[in-house]
Design an enzyme around this catalytic site. Structure first.
Site, mmCIF file in Angstrom:
data_model
loop_
_atom_site.group_PDB
_atom_site.id
_atom_site.type_symbol
_atom_site.label_atom_id
_atom_site.label_comp_id
_atom_site.label_asym_id
_atom_site.label_seq_id
_atom_site.Cartn_x
_atom_site.Cartn_y
_atom_site.Cartn_z
ATOM 1 C CD GLU A 143 -2.562 10.784 19.294
ATOM 2 O OE1 GLU A 143 -2.017 10.613 20.383
ATOM 3 O OE2 GLU A 143 -2.304 10.085 18.283
ATOM 4 C CD GLU A 196 -4.541 0.705 6.606
ATOM 5 O OE1 GLU A 196 -3.337 0.572 6.881
ATOM 6 O OE2 GLU A 196 -5.013 1.748 6.108
ATOM 7 C CE1 TYR A 204 -4.032 4.131 -0.396
ATOM 8 C CE2 TYR A 204 -5.128 4.609 1.667
ATOM 9 C CZ TYR A 204 -5.183 4.177 0.360
ATOM 10 O OH TYR A 204 -6.386 3.796 -0.190
ATOM 11 C CB SER A 205 2.199 7.140 5.015
ATOM 12 O OG SER A 205 1.082 6.807 5.804
ATOM 13 C CD GLN A 246 -2.471 1.259 2.744
ATOM 14 O OE1 GLN A 246 -1.848 0.985 3.762
ATOM 15 N NE2 GLN A 246 -3.746 1.596 2.768
#
Length: 403
Positions: free
Chosen positions: A387, A255, A133-134, A131
């Protein structure tokens, strides 16, 4: 007897006949699961046999349509299959991000041709996905990603970097979020694209964590040319260009649902074994109870919390199967599972005491308790920080105001 009761009887008999005893150890780890892919080698004949038998029935992806390699089971039937598999401590015949994340997104947004190519290969264990993404500047605020994707007529030209790309060094393909319109609002100019990791210009650098090992990698893209299509009606882009955030949101739910429905206190770190292990290490008092009242209370509390968590997973799964969807509730499961996972290894560390922190000449042994304890700290970060989950829960589950 109802149809589902008949199905349960059939599944119980099939599992008993077809799942090798070696695959019923209940010791399910990242190292002994079957991941599939171009580079995959079966770890034993029993693992290979279990995979092939499950594949022949479509049970590697039981709810997927038969035309894409699945068994076409209903949600209730798939739940029964999973329950009966767990009842004999059998490992899953195949595990990877293609099944748990990309697959559901393709089923929702992909064309028939995209499904035919990619879903079938996933179901057969032929392709392992990672994946993308980040990014270094886009983690929790994922929509601020900046990896550039330019339209060059017959292909896309991609430049940028992804980080924390799990197993990128041993994966075959990657599903990525890229920026195709820098002038649009940040959620609008994103596109969801599929890429072969063998493409020229893609390079990978593993990241080593404090545990001494990790699946995470940095992934670099330098002038990577990706074809617009892998065949007729089989685009490299899933969904619409500049509308990739719609696909991303769908995938993130799966996910977090996957992370949230894991068994956080099962196996070597589970309450089922914690009590017995604690007795062996610490002993009993005169009344026959664990001779450490504080630890005894902590183990009991872990068991209660795990029991409540499992009941919640079952309830939300039933709601999802009834058509209500999991949605933002996946964040609740992800948060609780992360905390229980960390607590499980912390309790075992408490039981073993200083001996658990033993470090050998080569550092902390991979797969050891100390290694797992250090690695499990990451669960409150990976897949979306605690968070972020709190924000989602407060706004979308509890309906609290933003201010």
């Amino acid at each position: 007897m109802s149809d589902l009761e008949n199905f349960r009887t059939e599944m119980r008999a099939w599992l008993e006949e077809n799942c090798p005893n070696e695959m019923r150890d209940g010791d399910i780890t990242a190292e002994n699961q079957c991941w599939g892919g171009r580079q995959w080698e079966f770890q034993s004949e029993a693992q290979k046999l279990w995979f092939e038998r499950a594949l022949s029935k479509g049970y590697t992806v039981p709810t997927w349509p038969k035309e894409y390699g699945g068994a076409g089971l209903s949600a209730d039937e798939a739940k029964i299959l999973d329950e009966e598999r767990k009842a004999i401590n059998a490992r899953k015949p195949l595990s990877n991000f293609g099944i748990s994340m990309l697959g559901p997104a393709l089923l929702a947004f992909g064309t028939h041709e995209q499904k035919e190519q990619h879903l079938t290969a996933i179901a057969r264990g032929e392709i392992r996905w990672c994946q993308g993404y980040s990014e270094p500047g886009a983690g929790s605020d994922l929509a601020s990603l900046k990896m550039k994707c330019e339209d060059e007529g017959d292909h896309w030209l991609i430049n940028g970097q992804k980080i924390w790309t799990s197993n990128a060094d041993i994966s075959d393909w990657i599903f990525c979020l890229v920026r195709t319109d820098f002038d649009a609002p940040k959620h609008k100019g994103i596109t969801f694209i599929l890429m072969d990791m063998a493409s020229e210009g893609i390079s990978v650098k593993p990241i080593v964590l404090i545990s001494g090992h990790s699946p995470f990698c940095e992934t670099f893209f330098e002038n990577v040319k990706i074809p617009k299509s892998y065949g007729e009606n089989n685009a490299s882009v899933v969904g619409e260009v500049n509308r990739g955030w719609d696909v991303a949101k769908n995938l993130l739910v799966h996910e977090r649902g996957m992370l949230g429905t894991m068994s956080p206190l099962r196996g070597t770190s589970g309450p089922e074994s914690l009590g017995k292990f604690a007795v062996e290490e610490i002993g009993l008092d005169e009344s026959g109870r664990l001779d450490d009242p504080a630890l005894r209370q902590n183990i009991a509390q872990a068991e209660l919390d795990n029991w409540a968590y499992n009941l919640t997973v079952e309830r939300l799964t039933d709601e999802a199967n009834a058509g209500n969807g999991l949605g933002a509730k996946s964040s609740m499961l992800k948060y609780v599972a992360s905390e229980l996972t960390k607590r499980g290894t912390e309790l075992r560390m408490d039981i073993e005491g200083t001996t658990a922190a033993t470090i050998g000449e080569d550092g902390i042994e991979y797969g050891s308790l100390a290694n797992n304890w250090l690695y499990n700290r990451a669960y409150s970060i990976l897949g979306g920080t605690t968070e972020v989950q709190f924000n989602i829960i407060s706004k979308r589950v509890l309906g609290l105001p933003s201010q």
